[in-house]
Design a protein around this motif. Structure first.
Motif, PDB file in Angstrom:
ATOM      1  N   THR A 199      -7.146  12.104  38.338  1.00  0.00           N
ATOM      2  CA  THR A 199      -7.636  10.887  37.691  1.00  0.00           C
ATOM      3  C   THR A 199      -6.457  10.079  36.898  1.00  0.00           C
ATOM      4  O   THR A 199      -6.497   8.849  36.606  1.00  0.00           O
ATOM      5  CB  THR A 199      -8.789  11.159  36.749  1.00  0.00           C
ATOM      6  OG1 THR A 199      -8.212  12.083  35.807  1.00  0.00           O
ATOM      7  CG2 THR A 199      -9.953  11.720  37.564  1.00  0.00           C
ATOM      8  N   THR A 203      -5.444   6.220  37.632  1.00  0.00           N
ATOM      9  CA  THR A 203      -5.493   5.153  36.735  1.00  0.00           C
ATOM     10  C   THR A 203      -4.473   4.675  35.907  1.00  0.00           C
ATOM     11  O   THR A 203      -4.429   4.110  34.781  1.00  0.00           O
ATOM     12  CB  THR A 203      -6.833   5.619  35.745  1.00  0.00           C
ATOM     13  OG1 THR A 203      -6.384   6.789  35.140  1.00  0.00           O
ATOM     14  CG2 THR A 203      -8.256   5.869  36.390  1.00  0.00           C
ATOM     15  N   TRP A 208     -10.061   9.102  33.950  1.00  0.00           N
ATOM     16  CA  TRP A 208     -11.723   8.800  34.119  1.00  0.00           C
ATOM     17  C   TRP A 208     -12.429  10.067  32.961  1.00  0.00           C
ATOM     18  O   TRP A 208     -12.795  10.804  33.425  1.00  0.00           O
ATOM     19  CB  TRP A 208     -12.169   8.867  35.495  1.00  0.00           C
ATOM     20  CG  TRP A 208     -11.649   7.492  36.017  1.00  0.00           C
ATOM     21  CD1 TRP A 208     -11.630   6.244  35.817  1.00  0.00           C
ATOM     22  CD2 TRP A 208     -11.306   7.576  37.650  1.00  0.00           C
ATOM     23  NE1 TRP A 208     -11.035   5.643  36.586  1.00  0.00           N
ATOM     24  CE2 TRP A 208     -10.895   6.388  37.770  1.00  0.00           C
ATOM     25  CE3 TRP A 208     -11.484   8.496  38.461  1.00  0.00           C
ATOM     26  CZ2 TRP A 208     -10.530   5.851  39.292  1.00  0.00           C
ATOM     27  CZ3 TRP A 208     -11.138   8.117  39.797  1.00  0.00           C
ATOM     28  CH2 TRP A 208     -10.800   6.842  40.005  1.00  0.00           C
ATOM     29  N   GLU A 212     -13.769  13.709  34.150  1.00  0.00           N
ATOM     30  CA  GLU A 212     -13.270  14.798  33.755  1.00  0.00           C
ATOM     31  C   GLU A 212     -14.340  15.659  32.841  1.00  0.00           C
ATOM     32  O   GLU A 212     -14.306  16.935  32.810  1.00  0.00           O
ATOM     33  CB  GLU A 212     -12.196  14.350  32.655  1.00  0.00           C
ATOM     34  CG  GLU A 212     -10.866  13.867  33.577  1.00  0.00           C
ATOM     35  CD  GLU A 212     -10.004  13.191  32.464  1.00  0.00           C
ATOM     36  OE1 GLU A 212     -10.030  13.268  31.378  1.00  0.00           O
ATOM     37  OE2 GLU A 212      -9.094  12.470  33.096  1.00  0.00           O
TER      38      GLU A 212
END
Length: 250
Positions: A199, A203, A208, A212
């Motif tokens: 993630t 990102t 995120w 998570e």
């Protein structure tokens, strides 16, 4: 009767298999959902790099003061969900999930009182160093199963019965629980780390949080369910119900 690790593990997996629908439903509503909501909307104490004991204590005290209602309600729901699962996997179980919920609700106060007594006994053991505390906790590990299986309404009697049932097996149970806890924690930690890396890369480092938190909550819920069925399997073995268990575990 000495605890047999292989039989205990196989028994736990069989309990999970034979009651998977009820366990998944109960764990999803009472364990996973409260854990996810707490992780998503309450989070963790803001330590801000604090390393000294007083600073950490102050941070946790402030965190609890701000979120006391959420923390208490969440823990009560999680405890209740785990307690209902004990009714579902108890040897005397013969009802539906709805009936198990009713039975657990009627005995929940007894369960909480027994937990408080167990905590006090464990704390007294910790005053003598860590190992005695862990040993006491393992000798009293069958308390919820005894309440669920026998409808025991005397918390002290539940503790006494657990102490009697685990005679000569305290350290064996301790070793088994430590192995499961260490392996489980490492497994969940590695999965969380991998998800965090994925993630984070996707990102640009922001991550995120919902994904998570989902993974973290699933991992924590799975570990709680695992410990519950292991305790159930220990109970079957140490109460001398192998013949009945053999039929269930085939």
């Amino acid at each position: 009767m000495k605890l047999n690790y292989m039989q205990c593990w196989n028994g736990a997996m069989a309990i999970l298999r034979d009651h998977k629908e009820a366990i998944i439903a109960l764990a999803g509503v009472f364990v996973f959902l409260p854990t996810l909501l707490m992780a998503q909307f309450v989070g963790q104490p803001a330590l801000d790099g604090t390393e000294d004991f007083n600073g950490i204590t102050a941070a946790y005290s402030a965190f609890f003061g701000e979120n006391a209602v959420s923390i208490i309600l969440s823990n009560l729901l999680i405890s209740f969900g785990g307690f209902v699962i004990f009714f579902t996997i108890a040897p005397s179980h013969s009802g539906t999930v709805a009936e198990d919920l009713g039975k657990a609700l009627r005995l929940f106060l007894i369960f909480l009182l027994a937990n408080i007594l167990t905590g006090l006994a464990t704390f007294a053991g910790f005053l003598l160093l860590v190992i005695p505390g862990l040993y006491v906790a393992c000798r009293l590990i069958l308390v919820p199963m005894i309440i669920a299986d026998h409808g025991e309404r005397n918390p002290l009697e539940a503790l006494k019965k657990s102490w009697d049932r685990t005679k000569d097996n305290g350290f064996s149970i301790l070793l088994l629980i430590l192995i499961i806890a260490i392996v489980g924690a490492i497994t969940v930690g590695v999965i969380q780390m991998i998800i965090g890396l994925i993630t984070g890369l996707a990102t640009g480092g922001a991550g995120w949080p919902l994904i998570e938190n989902l993974v973290s909550s699933l991992g924590g819920s799975a570990l709680q369910v695992l410990f519950t069925v292991v305790i159930g399997s220990i109970y079957y073995q140490l109460t001398g119900q192998e013949s009945d268990v053999g039929e269930i575990f085939c």
